[in-house]
Design a protein around this motif. Structure first.
Motif, PDB file in Angstrom:
ATOM      1  N   GLU A   2      59.167  90.430  12.463  1.00 57.74           N
ATOM      2  CA  GLU A   2      59.342  90.985  13.683  1.00 57.74           C
ATOM      3  C   GLU A   2      57.778  91.328  14.432  1.00 57.74           C
ATOM      4  O   GLU A   2      57.743  90.998  15.741  1.00 57.74           O
ATOM      5  N   ILE A   3      56.888  91.506  13.542  1.00 58.08           N
ATOM      6  CA  ILE A   3      55.531  91.768  14.292  1.00 58.08           C
ATOM      7  C   ILE A   3      55.111  90.350  14.793  1.00 58.08           C
ATOM      8  O   ILE A   3      54.640  90.089  15.856  1.00 58.08           O
ATOM      9  N   HIS A   4      55.279  89.417  13.964  1.00 61.26           N
ATOM     10  CA  HIS A   4      55.172  87.947  14.349  1.00 61.26           C
ATOM     11  C   HIS A   4      55.692  87.670  15.571  1.00 61.26           C
ATOM     12  O   HIS A   4      55.080  86.777  16.424  1.00 61.26           O
ATOM     13  N   LYS A   5      57.034  87.940  15.836  1.00 58.87           N
ATOM     14  CA  LYS A   5      57.917  87.702  17.137  1.00 58.87           C
ATOM     15  C   LYS A   5      57.392  88.322  18.153  1.00 58.87           C
ATOM     16  O   LYS A   5      57.310  87.871  19.323  1.00 58.87           O
ATOM     17  N   LEU A   6      57.124  89.776  18.072  1.00 60.03           N
ATOM     18  CA  LEU A   6      56.973  90.450  19.031  1.00 60.03           C
ATOM     19  C   LEU A   6      55.416  90.768  19.794  1.00 60.03           C
ATOM     20  O   LEU A   6      55.286  90.940  20.728  1.00 60.03           O
ATOM     21  N   ASN A   7      54.388  90.670  18.576  1.00 62.73           N
ATOM     22  CA  ASN A   7      53.209  90.901  19.034  1.00 62.73           C
ATOM     23  C   ASN A   7      52.666  90.015  20.132  1.00 62.73           C
ATOM     24  O   ASN A   7      51.690  90.754  20.906  1.00 62.73           O
ATOM     25  N   PRO A   8      53.079  88.874  20.170  1.00 60.04           N
ATOM     26  CA  PRO A   8      52.527  88.117  21.263  1.00 60.04           C
ATOM     27  C   PRO A   8      52.634  88.747  22.515  1.00 60.04           C
ATOM     28  O   PRO A   8      51.901  88.218  23.663  1.00 60.04           O
ATOM     29  N   ILE A   9      53.651  89.374  22.769  1.00 58.43           N
ATOM     30  CA  ILE A   9      54.137  89.891  24.090  1.00 58.43           C
ATOM     31  C   ILE A   9      53.567  91.393  24.169  1.00 58.43           C
ATOM     32  O   ILE A   9      53.218  91.463  24.983  1.00 58.43           O
ATOM     33  N   LEU A  10      53.516  92.014  23.036  1.00 59.90           N
ATOM     34  CA  LEU A  10      53.276  93.407  23.237  1.00 59.90           C
ATOM     35  C   LEU A  10      51.772  93.809  22.756  1.00 59.90           C
ATOM     36  O   LEU A  10      51.320  94.861  23.251  1.00 59.90           O
ATOM     37  N   HIS A  11      51.119  93.218  21.984  1.00 57.46           N
ATOM     38  CA  HIS A  11      49.793  93.070  21.678  1.00 57.46           C
ATOM     39  C   HIS A  11      49.484  94.553  20.999  1.00 57.46           C
ATOM     40  O   HIS A  11      48.606  95.252  21.152  1.00 57.46           O
ATOM     41  N   GLY A  12      50.395  94.946  19.922  1.00 61.10           N
ATOM     42  CA  GLY A  12      50.545  96.307  19.547  1.00 61.10           C
ATOM     43  C   GLY A  12      49.765  96.194  18.002  1.00 61.10           C
ATOM     44  O   GLY A  12      49.467  97.306  17.608  1.00 61.10           O
ATOM     45  N   VAL A  13      49.691  95.162  17.657  1.00 63.08           N
ATOM     46  CA  VAL A  13      49.134  95.131  16.168  1.00 63.08           C
ATOM     47  C   VAL A  13      48.070  94.358  16.060  1.00 63.08           C
ATOM     48  O   VAL A  13      47.833  93.231  16.367  1.00 63.08           O
ATOM     49  N   ILE A  14      47.058  94.924  15.533  1.00 64.42           N
ATOM     50  CA  ILE A  14      45.659  94.173  15.579  1.00 64.42           C
ATOM     51  C   ILE A  14      45.727  93.584  14.170  1.00 64.42           C
ATOM     52  O   ILE A  14      45.104  92.241  14.479  1.00 64.42           O
ATOM     53  N   GLU A  15      45.835  94.044  13.126  1.00 60.46           N
ATOM     54  CA  GLU A  15      45.980  93.164  11.937  1.00 60.46           C
ATOM     55  C   GLU A  15      47.072  93.644  11.093  1.00 60.46           C
ATOM     56  O   GLU A  15      47.473  94.565  11.027  1.00 60.46           O
ATOM     57  N   VAL A  16      47.441  92.701  10.406  1.00 58.50           N
ATOM     58  CA  VAL A  16      48.380  92.751   9.400  1.00 58.50           C
ATOM     59  C   VAL A  16      47.851  92.346   7.869  1.00 58.50           C
ATOM     60  O   VAL A  16      46.947  91.503   7.803  1.00 58.50           O
ATOM     61  N   ASN A  17      47.902  93.052   7.107  1.00 63.08           N
ATOM     62  CA  ASN A  17      47.555  93.114   5.540  1.00 63.08           C
ATOM     63  C   ASN A  17      47.986  91.890   4.939  1.00 63.08           C
ATOM     64  O   ASN A  17      48.993  91.551   4.705  1.00 63.08           O
ATOM     65  N   PRO A  18      46.843  90.756   4.698  1.00 63.55           N
ATOM     66  CA  PRO A  18      47.255  89.467   4.347  1.00 63.55           C
ATOM     67  C   PRO A  18      47.686  89.578   2.915  1.00 63.55           C
ATOM     68  O   PRO A  18      48.484  88.463   2.368  1.00 63.55           O
ATOM     69  N   ASP A  19      47.933  90.629   2.236  1.00 60.95           N
ATOM     70  CA  ASP A  19      48.147  90.732   0.679  1.00 60.95           C
ATOM     71  C   ASP A  19      49.307  91.727   0.819  1.00 60.95           C
ATOM     72  O   ASP A  19      49.847  91.897  -0.300  1.00 60.95           O
ATOM     73  N   ALA A  20      49.942  91.859   1.730  1.00 55.45           N
ATOM     74  CA  ALA A  20      51.191  92.689   2.017  1.00 55.45           C
ATOM     75  C   ALA A  20      52.260  92.188   0.824  1.00 55.45           C
ATOM     76  O   ALA A  20      52.918  93.132   0.268  1.00 55.45           O
ATOM     77  N   ILE A  21      52.537  90.927   0.966  1.00 55.20           N
ATOM     78  CA  ILE A  21      53.765  90.105   0.208  1.00 55.20           C
ATOM     79  C   ILE A  21      53.269  90.557  -1.295  1.00 55.20           C
ATOM     80  O   ILE A  21      54.104  91.012  -2.000  1.00 55.20           O
ATOM     81  N   LEU A  22      52.178  90.330  -1.770  1.00 56.02           N
ATOM     82  CA  LEU A  22      51.533  90.360  -3.100  1.00 56.02           C
ATOM     83  C   LEU A  22      51.628  91.903  -3.377  1.00 56.02           C
ATOM     84  O   LEU A  22      52.032  92.200  -4.640  1.00 56.02           O
ATOM     85  N   GLN A  23      51.285  92.860  -2.687  1.00 56.30           N
ATOM     86  CA  GLN A  23      51.327  94.287  -2.963  1.00 56.30           C
ATOM     87  C   GLN A  23      52.862  94.666  -3.104  1.00 56.30           C
ATOM     88  O   GLN A  23      53.142  95.509  -3.879  1.00 56.30           O
ATOM     89  N   VAL A  24      53.587  94.448  -2.020  1.00 59.31           N
ATOM     90  CA  VAL A  24      55.010  94.703  -2.045  1.00 59.31           C
ATOM     91  C   VAL A  24      55.626  94.080  -3.494  1.00 59.31           C
ATOM     92  O   VAL A  24      56.688  94.773  -4.205  1.00 59.31           O
ATOM     93  N   ASP A  25      55.312  92.593  -3.663  1.00 60.23           N
ATOM     94  CA  ASP A  25      56.058  92.421  -5.154  1.00 60.23           C
ATOM     95  C   ASP A  25      55.353  93.220  -6.442  1.00 60.23           C
ATOM     96  O   ASP A  25      56.266  93.470  -7.207  1.00 60.23           O
ATOM     97  N   ASN A  26      54.479  93.412  -6.426  1.00 59.37           N
ATOM     98  CA  ASN A  26      53.955  94.422  -7.272  1.00 59.37           C
ATOM     99  C   ASN A  26      54.542  95.815  -7.511  1.00 59.37           C
ATOM    100  O   ASN A  26      54.539  96.586  -8.626  1.00 59.37           O
ATOM    101  N   ALA A  27      55.106  96.081  -6.418  1.00 53.93           N
ATOM    102  CA  ALA A  27      55.605  97.661  -6.203  1.00 53.93           C
ATOM    103  C   ALA A  27      57.115  97.545  -6.678  1.00 53.93           C
ATOM    104  O   ALA A  27      57.598  98.567  -7.044  1.00 53.93           O
TER     105      ALA A  27
END
Length: 87
Positions: free
Chosen positions: A61-86
Motif C-alpha cells: 500500500e505504501i509503495h502504491k500510494l506514496n508516489p501520490i501522497l508523499h507521506g512516507v519518508i522511509e520504510v525499514n529495509p529490514d521489515a520483512i526479516l524482522q517480522v519473520d523473526n517475530a
C-alpha cells in the motif's frame, strides 16, 4: 498554514486510504482494509493471518500510494526479516 500542516495532512490522507476500502490481501481471505483490532487478534490467533502477510500488505500500500501522497519518508529495509523473526 504551518510546515507541520503540510507534512501532517498527506500523512493523515495516507493513513485514511490505508485503513479504508474493501480489498483483501492477494491470495488470502482475510480483509485487512476492513478489519478491526478484534478481527486482527482473532485472525492471528486462528492462524488465518501472519505478521508477514500484514507487513507485506502495508508495504504494498505504501509503495502504491506514496508516489501520490508523499507521506512516507522511509520504510525499514529490514521489515520483512524482522517480522519473520517475530512470527
Amino acid at each position: 498554514m504551518s510546515i507541520h500542516s503540510h507534512v501532517f495532512t498527506p500523512f493523515l490522507l495516507l493513513l485514511v486510504l490505508l485503513l479504508s476500502g474493501t480489498n483483501a490481501v492477494t491470495g488470502h481471505a482475510f480483509p485487512i482494509k476492513k478489519a478491526t483490532v478484534h478481527d486482527f487478534h482473532m485472525a492471528f490467533k486462528q492462524n488465518i493471518l501472519t505478521s508477514r502477510h500484514l507487513v507485506e500488505f502495508y508495504l504494498g500500500e505504501i509503495h502504491k500510494l506514496n508516489p501520490i501522497l508523499h507521506g512516507v519518508i522511509e520504510v525499514n529495509p529490514d521489515a520483512i526479516l524482522q517480522v519473520d523473526n517475530a512470527d
